[in-house]
Design a protein around this motif. Structure first.
Motif, PDB file in Angstrom:
ATOM      1  N   ALA A  94       3.676 -37.006  18.976  1.00 14.53           N
ATOM      2  CA  ALA A  94       4.213 -37.902  17.947  1.00 14.53           C
ATOM      3  C   ALA A  94       4.876 -39.127  18.565  1.00 14.53           C
ATOM      4  CB  ALA A  94       5.213 -37.152  17.076  1.00 14.53           C
ATOM      5  N   GLY A  95       4.974 -39.149  19.904  1.00 13.18           N
ATOM      6  CA  GLY A  95       5.520 -40.331  20.580  1.00 13.18           C
ATOM      7  C   GLY A  95       6.937 -40.169  21.088  1.00 13.18           C
ATOM      8  N   ALA A  96       7.440 -38.914  21.102  1.00 14.54           N
ATOM      9  CA  ALA A  96       8.799 -38.692  21.599  1.00 14.54           C
ATOM     10  C   ALA A  96       8.836 -38.840  23.113  1.00 14.54           C
ATOM     11  CB  ALA A  96       9.275 -37.293  21.208  1.00 14.54           C
ATOM     12  N   PRO A 130      15.120 -44.604  17.009  1.00 18.47           N
ATOM     13  CA  PRO A 130      14.090 -43.568  16.925  1.00 18.47           C
ATOM     14  C   PRO A 130      12.738 -44.000  17.483  1.00 18.47           C
ATOM     15  CG  PRO A 130      14.475 -44.518  14.755  1.00 18.47           C
ATOM     16  CD  PRO A 130      15.396 -45.228  15.695  1.00 18.47           C
ATOM     17  N   ALA A 131      12.083 -43.092  18.177  1.00 15.75           N
ATOM     18  CA  ALA A 131      10.707 -43.299  18.622  1.00 15.75           C
ATOM     19  C   ALA A 131       9.767 -42.415  17.791  1.00 15.75           C
ATOM     20  CB  ALA A 131      10.573 -42.958  20.102  1.00 15.75           C
ATOM     21  N   ALA A 132      10.282 -41.251  17.361  1.00 16.22           N
ATOM     22  CA  ALA A 132       9.498 -40.335  16.527  1.00 16.22           C
ATOM     23  C   ALA A 132      10.470 -39.519  15.679  1.00 16.22           C
ATOM     24  CB  ALA A 132       8.665 -39.403  17.397  1.00 16.22           C
ATOM     25  N   VAL A 133      10.159 -39.374  14.404  1.00 16.01           N
ATOM     26  CA  VAL A 133      10.974 -38.559  13.502  1.00 16.01           C
ATOM     27  C   VAL A 133      10.067 -37.506  12.888  1.00 16.01           C
ATOM     28  CG1 VAL A 133      12.443 -38.550  11.443  1.00 16.01           C
ATOM     29  CG2 VAL A 133      12.515 -40.507  13.004  1.00 16.01           C
ATOM     30  N   LEU A 134      10.376 -36.238  13.133  1.00 16.41           N
ATOM     31  CA  LEU A 134       9.510 -35.156  12.650  1.00 16.41           C
ATOM     32  C   LEU A 134      10.277 -34.223  11.719  1.00 16.41           C
ATOM     33  CD1 LEU A 134       8.695 -35.549  15.998  1.00 16.41           C
ATOM     34  CD2 LEU A 134       6.870 -34.099  15.179  1.00 16.41           C
ATOM     35  N   ARG A 173      15.342 -32.640  10.187  1.00 12.64           N
ATOM     36  CA  ARG A 173      14.312 -33.347  10.950  1.00 12.64           C
ATOM     37  C   ARG A 173      14.750 -33.500  12.395  1.00 12.64           C
ATOM     38  NH1 ARG A 173      15.622 -39.341   9.165  1.00 12.64           N
ATOM     39  NH2 ARG A 173      17.822 -39.136   9.498  1.00 12.64           N
ATOM     40  N   LEU A 174      13.760 -33.604  13.231  1.00 11.99           N
ATOM     41  CA  LEU A 174      14.012 -33.860  14.648  1.00 11.99           C
ATOM     42  C   LEU A 174      13.841 -35.353  14.882  1.00 11.99           C
ATOM     43  CD1 LEU A 174      14.028 -32.003  17.511  1.00 11.99           C
ATOM     44  CD2 LEU A 174      11.956 -33.342  17.747  1.00 11.99           C
ATOM     45  N   ILE A 175      14.869 -35.968  15.454  1.00  7.56           N
ATOM     46  CA  ILE A 175      14.810 -37.395  15.738  1.00  7.56           C
ATOM     47  C   ILE A 175      14.761 -37.564  17.254  1.00  7.56           C
ATOM     48  CG2 ILE A 175      15.956 -39.628  15.452  1.00  7.56           C
ATOM     49  CD1 ILE A 175      17.480 -38.329  13.082  1.00  7.56           C
ATOM     50  N   ALA A 176      13.675 -38.118  17.754  1.00  5.02           N
ATOM     51  CA  ALA A 176      13.549 -38.359  19.191  1.00  5.02           C
ATOM     52  C   ALA A 176      13.578 -39.862  19.425  1.00  5.02           C
ATOM     53  CB  ALA A 176      12.246 -37.776  19.708  1.00  5.02           C
ATOM     54  N   GLY A 177      14.299 -40.261  20.452  1.00  6.86           N
ATOM     55  CA  GLY A 177      14.416 -41.686  20.737  1.00  6.86           C
ATOM     56  C   GLY A 177      15.410 -41.919  21.847  1.00  6.86           C
ATOM     57  N   THR A 178      16.132 -43.042  21.778  1.00 10.26           N
ATOM     58  CA  THR A 178      17.118 -43.320  22.821  1.00 10.26           C
ATOM     59  C   THR A 178      18.490 -43.550  22.204  1.00 10.26           C
ATOM     60  OG1 THR A 178      16.437 -45.639  22.770  1.00 10.26           O
ATOM     61  CG2 THR A 178      15.504 -44.290  24.525  1.00 10.26           C
ATOM     62  N   LEU A 179      19.497 -43.076  22.911  1.00  4.66           N
ATOM     63  CA  LEU A 179      20.889 -43.246  22.505  1.00  4.66           C
ATOM     64  C   LEU A 179      21.588 -43.922  23.678  1.00  4.66           C
ATOM     65  CD1 LEU A 179      23.019 -42.646  20.325  1.00  4.66           C
ATOM     66  CD2 LEU A 179      23.303 -40.392  21.304  1.00  4.66           C
TER      67      LEU A 179
END
Ligand code: HPA
Length: 272
Positions: A16-18, A40-44, A63-69
């Motif tokens: 999904a792009g995480a 967010p880079a991908a939200v599933l 939901r799972l939020i993948a990205g940068t913090l």
């Protein structure tokens, strides 16, 4: 096989792009504010991730939020699964396994908790120093898969000492009231009786909640460094106990959530 299920879930999240996370985050009840800080880079939605537990009636889908913090790649669980909802310990902790498979080295867990230490005030942050499992079950019960971790994991230090120090330093720098304390987990869903709060305080706990301990056990098993925060949402002094007010608990969690949304990014910026 649990191992294959983990790989399959991780594969879908990657596809999904995480980006591979350095840190995994599990955000507790009312403490989702931090999610807004993630680029967010991908939200599933959980239902799109294979083998993630499906929501029960009373649990809000998460939901799972993948990205940068603050530049650090993270994967955050916006909404968690609780034992009291009827999930098994293995189901509750499956996302921790998946975060590890994606590459996370650090797990940060947050929760709302009752404060039993008389020095604690509503909305205070407690950086967990140690934990007591009174949930009556264990996520590692059953056949052990040595690819996931050891049969008898060490628990002499469930929470990462360096990260605790860093969290306390950052709290001081941001003028956020914070303590180091011992967390005890109960199964719930009822809040405790006076006699139970007295017992839990007597056994050495500062805060009590209905989560986090299973995730911490599995994180330790998987070789993740773990850091956990409680927000004191109700004052649980057995001899001066007021009836629990869930609206008030959620209101205080919102204040604490705002504090954690400042503290955790500052911490991750300095975490290596
Ligand atoms: N007990 C258990 N869990 C909780 C409490 C409590 O007093 N407050 C918030 N979560």
């Amino acid at each position: 096989m649990l191992y294959d299920d983990i790989q399959e879930a991780a594969g879908v999240i990657r596809a999904a792009g995480a980006p591979p996370p350095r840190a995994g985050l599990i955000l507790g009840t009312g403490l989702g504010g931090l999610a807004a800080e993630i680029e967010p880079a991908a939200v599933l939605p959980y239902e799109t991730i294979p083998h993630f537990p499906s929501s029960t009636v009373e649990s809000h889908a998460g939901r799972l939020i993948a990205g940068t913090l603050r530049g650090l790649p993270v994967a955050a669980m916006d909404g968690r699964f609780h034992f009291y909802e009827g999930y098994s310990m293995q189901q509750i902790t499956f996302p921790v396994r998946v975060m590890r498979a994606l590459g996370a080295e650090l797990l940060i867990v947050t929760n709302a908790a009752g404060g039993m230490n008389p020095h604690y005030r509503l909305g205070d942050v407690v950086v967990l120093d140690d934990q007591i499992n009174l949930m009556g079950d264990n996520p590692l019960r059953g056949i052990n898969d040595d690819r996931l971790g050891p049969r008898f994991p060490d628990m002499s230090e469930p929470f990462d000492r360096e990260s605790i120090e860093l969290a306390m330093d950052q709290a001081l720098a941001l003028a956020i009231p914070a303590h180091r304390g011992v967390f005890v987990a109960v199964a719930g869903p009822n809040l405790e009786t006076r006699a139970e709060y007295r017992m839990l305080r007597g056994m050495g706990a500062d805060v009590v909640g209905m989560s986090t301990v299973p995730e911490t056990i599995v994180a330790k098993h998987a070789g993740l460094r773990t850091l956990a925060f409680s927000i004191v949402t109700d004052i649980c002094l057995p001899d001066a106990l007021e009836p629990a007010n869930i609206d008030q608990i959620l209101k205080v969690a919102a204040i604490g959530g705002e504090r954690l949304a400042r503290l955790i990014p500052a911490l991750l910026e300095r975490w290596k």
